[in-house]
Scaffold this motif. Sequence first.
Motif, PDB file in Angstrom:
ATOM      1  N   PRO A   1      58.412 -32.900-130.154  1.00 16.10           N
ATOM      2  CA  PRO A   1      57.373 -33.294-129.291  1.00 16.10           C
ATOM      3  C   PRO A   1      57.285 -34.997-130.382  1.00 16.10           C
ATOM      4  CG  PRO A   1      56.775 -31.463-128.723  1.00 16.10           C
ATOM      5  CD  PRO A   1      58.931 -31.257-129.824  1.00 16.10           C
ATOM      6  N   ARG A   2      56.928 -35.946-130.279  1.00 16.74           N
ATOM      7  CA  ARG A   2      56.037 -36.851-131.181  1.00 16.74           C
ATOM      8  C   ARG A   2      54.658 -37.330-131.184  1.00 16.74           C
ATOM      9  NH1 ARG A   2      57.311 -42.838-129.069  1.00 16.74           N
ATOM     10  NH2 ARG A   2      56.731 -41.381-127.208  1.00 16.74           N
ATOM     11  N   GLN A   3      54.247 -37.058-132.556  1.00 18.06           N
ATOM     12  CA  GLN A   3      52.856 -37.354-132.316  1.00 18.06           C
ATOM     13  C   GLN A   3      52.292 -38.771-132.633  1.00 18.06           C
ATOM     14  OE1 GLN A   3      51.020 -35.040-133.504  1.00 18.06           O
ATOM     15  NE2 GLN A   3      52.668 -33.231-133.257  1.00 18.06           N
TER      16      GLN A   3
ATOM     17  N   CYS B   1      53.929 -36.397-126.951  1.00 18.95           N
ATOM     18  CA  CYS B   1      54.865 -36.520-126.377  1.00 18.95           C
ATOM     19  C   CYS B   1      55.953 -35.701-126.465  1.00 18.95           C
ATOM     20  CB  CYS B   1      55.073 -38.047-126.474  1.00 18.95           C
ATOM     21  SG  CYS B   1      55.999 -38.388-125.232  1.00 18.95           S
ATOM     22  N   ASP B   2      55.956 -35.350-125.168  1.00 25.91           N
ATOM     23  CA  ASP B   2      57.783 -34.236-125.492  1.00 25.91           C
ATOM     24  C   ASP B   2      58.244 -34.753-124.836  1.00 25.91           C
ATOM     25  OD1 ASP B   2      59.847 -32.294-125.396  1.00 25.91           O
ATOM     26  OD2 ASP B   2      57.990 -31.016-125.564  1.00 25.91           O
ATOM     27  N   LEU B   3      59.392 -35.644-124.428  1.00 23.98           N
ATOM     28  CA  LEU B   3      60.413 -36.113-124.264  1.00 23.98           C
ATOM     29  C   LEU B   3      61.235 -35.237-123.321  1.00 23.98           C
ATOM     30  CD1 LEU B   3      61.399 -39.999-125.675  1.00 23.98           C
ATOM     31  CD2 LEU B   3      59.503 -39.231-123.669  1.00 23.98           C
ATOM     32  N   SER B   4      61.167 -34.017-123.062  1.00 25.72           N
ATOM     33  CA  SER B   4      61.865 -33.069-123.178  1.00 25.72           C
ATOM     34  C   SER B   4      62.188 -33.080-121.949  1.00 25.72           C
ATOM     35  CB  SER B   4      61.873 -31.804-123.514  1.00 25.72           C
ATOM     36  OG  SER B   4      60.918 -30.932-123.823  1.00 25.72           O
ATOM     37  N   GLY B   5      61.140 -33.500-121.341  1.00 27.45           N
ATOM     38  CA  GLY B   5      60.742 -33.065-120.181  1.00 27.45           C
ATOM     39  C   GLY B   5      59.168 -31.759-119.526  1.00 27.45           C
ATOM     40  N   GLU B   6      58.693 -31.552-120.270  1.00 26.34           N
ATOM     41  CA  GLU B   6      57.665 -30.697-120.473  1.00 26.34           C
ATOM     42  C   GLU B   6      56.502 -31.138-121.082  1.00 26.34           C
ATOM     43  OE1 GLU B   6      58.416 -27.544-119.768  1.00 26.34           O
ATOM     44  OE2 GLU B   6      60.032 -27.976-119.127  1.00 26.34           O
ATOM     45  N   CYS B   7      56.577 -32.394-121.350  1.00 28.20           N
ATOM     46  CA  CYS B   7      55.434 -33.137-121.773  1.00 28.20           C
ATOM     47  C   CYS B   7      53.495 -32.907-120.781  1.00 28.20           C
ATOM     48  CB  CYS B   7      55.998 -34.970-121.973  1.00 28.20           C
ATOM     49  SG  CYS B   7      54.232 -35.527-122.231  1.00 28.20           S
ATOM     50  N   TRP B   8      52.985 -33.157-121.497  1.00 34.30           N
ATOM     51  CA  TRP B   8      51.891 -32.610-120.424  1.00 34.30           C
ATOM     52  C   TRP B   8      51.344 -34.018-119.384  1.00 34.30           C
ATOM     53  CZ3 TRP B   8      48.407 -37.097-119.244  1.00 34.30           C
ATOM     54  CH2 TRP B   8      48.780 -37.480-119.959  1.00 34.30           C
TER      55      TRP B   8
ATOM     56  N   GLU C   1      50.506 -33.979-113.945  1.00 38.06           N
ATOM     57  CA  GLU C   1      49.634 -34.945-113.119  1.00 38.06           C
ATOM     58  C   GLU C   1      49.856 -35.376-112.416  1.00 38.06           C
ATOM     59  OE1 GLU C   1      46.885 -36.296-115.353  1.00 38.06           O
ATOM     60  OE2 GLU C   1      47.577 -34.639-116.800  1.00 38.06           O
ATOM     61  N   PRO C   2      49.253 -35.157-110.808  1.00 36.90           N
ATOM     62  CA  PRO C   2      49.776 -34.952-110.329  1.00 36.90           C
ATOM     63  C   PRO C   2      49.477 -37.213-109.591  1.00 36.90           C
ATOM     64  CG  PRO C   2      47.269 -35.696-110.286  1.00 36.90           C
ATOM     65  CD  PRO C   2      48.159 -35.161-111.853  1.00 36.90           C
ATOM     66  N   PHE C   3      50.148 -37.783-110.433  1.00 35.52           N
ATOM     67  CA  PHE C   3      50.181 -39.448-110.288  1.00 35.52           C
ATOM     68  C   PHE C   3      50.695 -39.825-110.687  1.00 35.52           C
ATOM     69  CE2 PHE C   3      46.794 -38.537-113.029  1.00 35.52           C
ATOM     70  CZ  PHE C   3      47.939 -39.118-114.521  1.00 35.52           C
ATOM     71  N   ARG C   4      51.469 -41.228-110.402  1.00 34.75           N
ATOM     72  CA  ARG C   4      52.658 -41.507-111.143  1.00 34.75           C
ATOM     73  C   ARG C   4      51.865 -43.067-111.520  1.00 34.75           C
ATOM     74  NH1 ARG C   4      53.858 -36.998-112.356  1.00 34.75           N
ATOM     75  NH2 ARG C   4      54.899 -36.302-111.991  1.00 34.75           N
ATOM     76  N   LEU C   5      52.327 -43.761-112.548  1.00 35.27           N
ATOM     77  CA  LEU C   5      51.826 -44.921-113.175  1.00 35.27           C
ATOM     78  C   LEU C   5      52.958 -45.212-113.708  1.00 35.27           C
ATOM     79  CD1 LEU C   5      48.337 -44.069-115.159  1.00 35.27           C
ATOM     80  CD2 LEU C   5      48.416 -44.943-112.453  1.00 35.27           C
ATOM     81  N   PRO C   6      53.062 -47.140-113.518  1.00 38.46           N
ATOM     82  CA  PRO C   6      54.654 -47.876-113.715  1.00 38.46           C
ATOM     83  C   PRO C   6      54.730 -47.919-114.882  1.00 38.46           C
ATOM     84  CG  PRO C   6      52.593 -49.440-112.779  1.00 38.46           C
ATOM     85  CD  PRO C   6      52.132 -47.873-112.540  1.00 38.46           C
TER      86      PRO C   6
ATOM     87  N   CYS D   1      46.549 -41.105-124.527  1.00 39.94           N
ATOM     88  CA  CYS D   1      46.405 -40.048-124.021  1.00 39.94           C
ATOM     89  C   CYS D   1      46.292 -39.286-123.036  1.00 39.94           C
ATOM     90  CB  CYS D   1      44.703 -39.967-125.240  1.00 39.94           C
ATOM     91  SG  CYS D   1      43.833 -40.563-124.348  1.00 39.94           S
ATOM     92  N   PRO D   2      45.298 -37.986-122.459  1.00 40.34           N
ATOM     93  CA  PRO D   2      45.441 -37.919-121.021  1.00 40.34           C
ATOM     94  C   PRO D   2      44.428 -38.273-120.777  1.00 40.34           C
ATOM     95  CG  PRO D   2      46.418 -35.799-122.586  1.00 40.34           C
ATOM     96  CD  PRO D   2      46.346 -36.996-123.590  1.00 40.34           C
TER      97      PRO D   2
END
Length: 67
Positions: free
Chosen positions: A9-11, A23-30, A34-39, A50-51
């Motif tokens: 994870p990156r700080q 931010c964890d780019l391995s696919g386990e990121c928070w 999330e139920p939405f997808r933004l561009p 941030c969340p």
Amino acid sequence: MTNRKESTPRQLSCRRCGTGFTCDLSGECWCAAEPFRLPMPAHDGGDCLCPDCLRALASQQTDTAAM
């Protein structure tokens, strides 16, 4: 998230409010849960939000789209 592949994870600091988060780019990121997808943000040198800021932006875009 960025398109770079990393195993740890990156700080980060939120580009909107400055709050620290990971931010964890391995696919386990928070953000993956999330139920939405933004561009992805424009290539303006910014990074992830941030969340709280991501959720606020999603809510704002949902409210705008409903008008």
